[in-house]
Enzyme design. Structure first.
Site, PDB file in Angstrom:
ATOM      1  N   HIS A 139      45.203  39.968  31.622  1.00  0.00           N
ATOM      2  CA  HIS A 139      44.288  38.954  32.170  1.00  0.00           C
ATOM      3  C   HIS A 139      43.281  39.612  33.126  1.00  0.00           C
ATOM      4  O   HIS A 139      42.074  39.384  33.021  1.00  0.00           O
ATOM      5  CB  HIS A 139      45.111  37.874  32.896  1.00  0.00           C
ATOM      6  CG  HIS A 139      44.291  36.836  33.593  1.00  0.00           C
ATOM      7  ND1 HIS A 139      44.314  35.504  33.238  1.00  0.00           N
ATOM      8  CD2 HIS A 139      43.419  36.922  34.646  1.00  0.00           C
ATOM      9  CE1 HIS A 139      43.492  34.836  34.031  1.00  0.00           C
ATOM     10  NE2 HIS A 139      42.938  35.671  34.894  1.00  0.00           N
ATOM     11  N   GLU A 140      43.793  40.457  34.028  1.00  0.00           N
ATOM     12  CA  GLU A 140      42.907  41.096  35.015  1.00  0.00           C
ATOM     13  C   GLU A 140      41.978  42.109  34.344  1.00  0.00           C
ATOM     14  O   GLU A 140      40.812  42.231  34.697  1.00  0.00           O
ATOM     15  CB  GLU A 140      43.724  41.775  36.121  1.00  0.00           C
ATOM     16  CG  GLU A 140      44.636  40.850  36.923  1.00  0.00           C
ATOM     17  CD  GLU A 140      43.949  39.591  37.415  1.00  0.00           C
ATOM     18  OE1 GLU A 140      42.751  39.640  37.726  1.00  0.00           O
ATOM     19  OE2 GLU A 140      44.621  38.538  37.463  1.00  0.00           O
ATOM     20  N   HIS A 143      38.896  40.641  33.007  1.00  0.00           N
ATOM     21  CA  HIS A 143      37.858  40.365  34.012  1.00  0.00           C
ATOM     22  C   HIS A 143      36.880  41.536  34.134  1.00  0.00           C
ATOM     23  O   HIS A 143      35.703  41.336  34.446  1.00  0.00           O
ATOM     24  CB  HIS A 143      38.488  40.131  35.390  1.00  0.00           C
ATOM     25  CG  HIS A 143      38.929  38.708  35.631  1.00  0.00           C
ATOM     26  ND1 HIS A 143      38.060  37.648  35.629  1.00  0.00           N
ATOM     27  CD2 HIS A 143      40.156  38.193  35.911  1.00  0.00           C
ATOM     28  CE1 HIS A 143      38.734  36.525  35.892  1.00  0.00           C
ATOM     29  NE2 HIS A 143      40.007  36.828  36.057  1.00  0.00           N
TER      30      HIS A 143
HETATM   31 ZN    ZN Z   1      41.524  35.526  36.440  1.00  0.00          ZN
END
Ligand code: ZN
Length: 172
Positions: A139-140, A143
């Site tokens: 998830h990170e 980004h």
């Molecule tokens: Zn996030």
């Protein structure tokens, strides 16, 4: 130092981040990200969410590991991370994001990953993650390339969220 978290709708969340170097003061940045993450009671925060387009994120599982002994406690910064392998096995897991408050959706991702990154001592580390840590890492990592978890929803589900997303956009 606690820094403001950028919310959905900001173009900064859609930008590609570049490698962090020693000149970017990575240790201070990761401390700020961890302070901010703890204050927000989250489990992961990437530098672009603080408006800094450098390939860095922090993970802190303590909000979850305090309630569940099966969850490994990790509090750590990752610099210039890479995902070198993704398992074919994929699982659903409920995800949220500090930049997209109050939206939680089940997202399908590889269960295991192999990664490479620099740690806070600038040692290159290779590791394999499974379960929750693998989930937060992916998830990170997204980004850093301007990708948000809601991008992974099917078009119908995404459409159903439009009202909530527009509200977040208007509030920034
Ligand atoms: Zn996030």
């Amino acid at each position: 130092m606690i820094v403001p978290i950028i919310k959905y709708g900001s173009p900064l969340l859609r930008k590609h981040s570049i490698d962090i170097t020693g000149e970017d003061n990575p240790i201070q940045l990761s401390k700020n990200l961890l302070d901010t993450l703890k204050k927000a009671d989250g489990i992961g925060l990437a530098a672009p969410q603080a408006g800094i387009l450098k390939r860095t994120f922090v993970i802190d599982t303590s909000p979850l590991s305090e309630d569940d002994n099966n969850i490994e406690k990790i509090e750590k910064a990752f610099f210039n991370p890479e995902i070198t392998w993704r398992s074919e096995d994929k699982i659903y897991y409920s995800e949220g994001c500090l930049s997209i408050p109050s939206i939680f959706e089940d997202i399908l991702r590889p269960q295991k990953i192999r990664v490479k990154y620099f740690d806070e001592n600038f040692n290159i580390i290779e590791d394999e993650f499974d379960g929750l840590i693998a989930r937060i890492f992916q998830h990170e990592y997204d980004h850093l390339d301007g990708i948000l978890f809601i991008d992974k929803l099917n078009p119908l589900k995404r459409k159903l969220l439009n009202g909530k997303l527009n509200k977040i956009k208007k509030s920034i």
